[in-house]
Enzyme design. Structure first.
Site, PDB file in Angstrom:
ATOM      1  N   GLU A  10       7.935 -31.333   9.679  1.00  9.14           N
ATOM      2  CA  GLU A  10       9.290 -31.359   9.136  1.00  9.14           C
ATOM      3  C   GLU A  10       9.457 -30.326   8.028  1.00  9.14           C
ATOM      4  OE1 GLU A  10      10.840 -35.864   9.934  1.00  9.14           O
ATOM      5  OE2 GLU A  10       9.565 -35.594   8.173  1.00  9.14           O
ATOM      6  N   CYS A  64      11.721 -35.736  -1.618  1.00  9.59           N
ATOM      7  CA  CYS A  64      10.299 -35.634  -1.943  1.00  9.59           C
ATOM      8  C   CYS A  64       9.574 -36.937  -1.625  1.00  9.59           C
ATOM      9  CB  CYS A  64      10.113 -35.295  -3.422  1.00  9.59           C
ATOM     10  SG  CYS A  64      10.580 -33.616  -3.855  1.00  9.59           S
TER      11      CYS A  64
END
Length: 369
Positions: A106, A359
């Protein structure tokens, strides 16, 4: 291969052929030289593969026909492609790439939008591995374990394709790159360095090294290698705790003496002495774990020995993990203490949470164990 005669130009199987995207410019020049061609042919190959995005040898018109036949027999150019793409409410874009192995990685395109609604900065958060061996307790990628190192070409392709996405969505190219996606970049050291060399090459995307940030959990030996290799990139350290006990509890890498906080401090001192470059510390706040005023004062003590800045992050929840984000009030107190202690601090607000692009959230749900 190349400019020399060949007995046959039968195309070999994919397993027999060399993927040219495992190499940068120097590797391509070595490759053609080993096969009897002038080294400048490697420069031409580099321009086709990384400058023009061409993987079909027949289209490489300035290469001799005999060389193209040899390349078809002995080499391949393995591209990766976007197989799924999502856009968040804040215009962050997450892309899922399929690798030649069939595994997936990703990548995230993060826009910094100004008051006019235009992107003043476009940052690509790239993956360097599929999964991660570091096992940080708060990270979705860490739960996957390590699966695969990405080649220099696979890292490059993430930026190449996201650059196209940037042009399509925002009308301008990518400006910054952060190695903060899946994986620990310094565990795939050679490929990461090769990819940076490719990305900053004037015949490729010609990005500035000073716009590239390499993030690490703190692999001391490799931080010293970064200093010795004289990269002009930025260094970010995922610190997340100001003391050995807490850091070891949430980041297993800290348990080993050679990667503990004292070893990390010594490596960062070496890095700063060699490069003179400011160090960035990433610090994610977890409720009741590392967010007290005492933690803030200890963090100041750990970081202010050299020019640095602290990026504070609010935790992005991951299903199945027993961590909570700290409150806004506690965040404000934490920031206040750091400022009083003379620390340069920035609060980084998460982007792309609604598509699991923030994150610590990157972990392809379709990936088998």
């Amino acid at each position: 291969m190349p400019d020399v005669k060949t007995a046959s130009h039968t195309v070999g199987t994919a397993e027999d052929r060399v993927d040219l995207k495992t190499m940068g410019r120097a590797g391509l020049k070595d490759f053609v030289a080993e096969h009897g061609a002038p080294r400048y042919r490697g420069d031409q190959l580099f321009n086709w593969v990384y400058g023009k995005g061409v993987s079909d040898f027949d289209r490489m018109s300035n290469l001799p026909k005999r060389m193209r036949r040899g390349l078809q027999r002995d080499a391949t150019v393995e591209d990766i492609e976007i197989v799924e793409q999502q856009q968040a409410a804040d215009r962050t874009v997450k892309a899922l790439f399929e690798l030649p192995s069939g595994r997936e990685a990703e990548t995230v395109l993060i826009p910094a939008i100004d008051e006019r609604g235009e992107a003043r900065r476009l940052t690509v958060c790239v993956s360097s591995e599929v999964g991660c061996a570091m096992g940080c307790e708060f990270c979705a990628t860490g739960r996957m374990g390590f699966r695969e190192n990405l080649t220099p070409g696979a890292i490059f392709d993430q930026v190449w394709h996201m650059n196209e996405v940037a042009q399509e969505h925002f009308g301008r190219p990518v400006t910054n790159i952060v190695f903060m996606g899946m994986g620990e970049p310094l565990l795939n050291y050679d490929a990461v360095l090769d990819s940076i060399s490719i990305l900053t090459d004037e015949d490729s995307l010609n990005l500035s090294a000073q716009k590239i940030t390499v993030s690490t959990v703190g692999l001391a030996r490799r931080i010293k290698d970064l200093a010795d290799d004289q990269l002009r990139t930025n260094l970010a350290v995922s610190l997340h705790a100001p003391d050995n006990e807490t850091r070891s509890r949430i980041m297993p890498v800290n348990e080993a003496e050679k990667t503990s906080l004292p070893a990390l401090k010594e490596a960062l001192q070496y890095y700063f002495d060699k490069t003179g470059r400011q160090i960035t510390y990433e610090y994610c706040l977890f409720k009741g774990v590392n967010d007290s005023e005492t933690d803030a004062r200890n963090l100041a003590d750990v970081t202010r020995w050299a020019p640095s800045k602290v990026n504070l992050l609010m935790y992005n929840p991951v299903e199945g993990l027993n961590f909570e984000r700290t409150s806004e009030a506690q965040l404000d107190r934490f920031v206040q203490v750091l400022v009083q202690e003379g620390v340069t601090v920035t609060v980084r607000r998460s982007r792309g949470q609604d598509i699991d692009a923030a994150c610590g959230q990157l972990a392809n749900e379709g990936e088998d164990a």
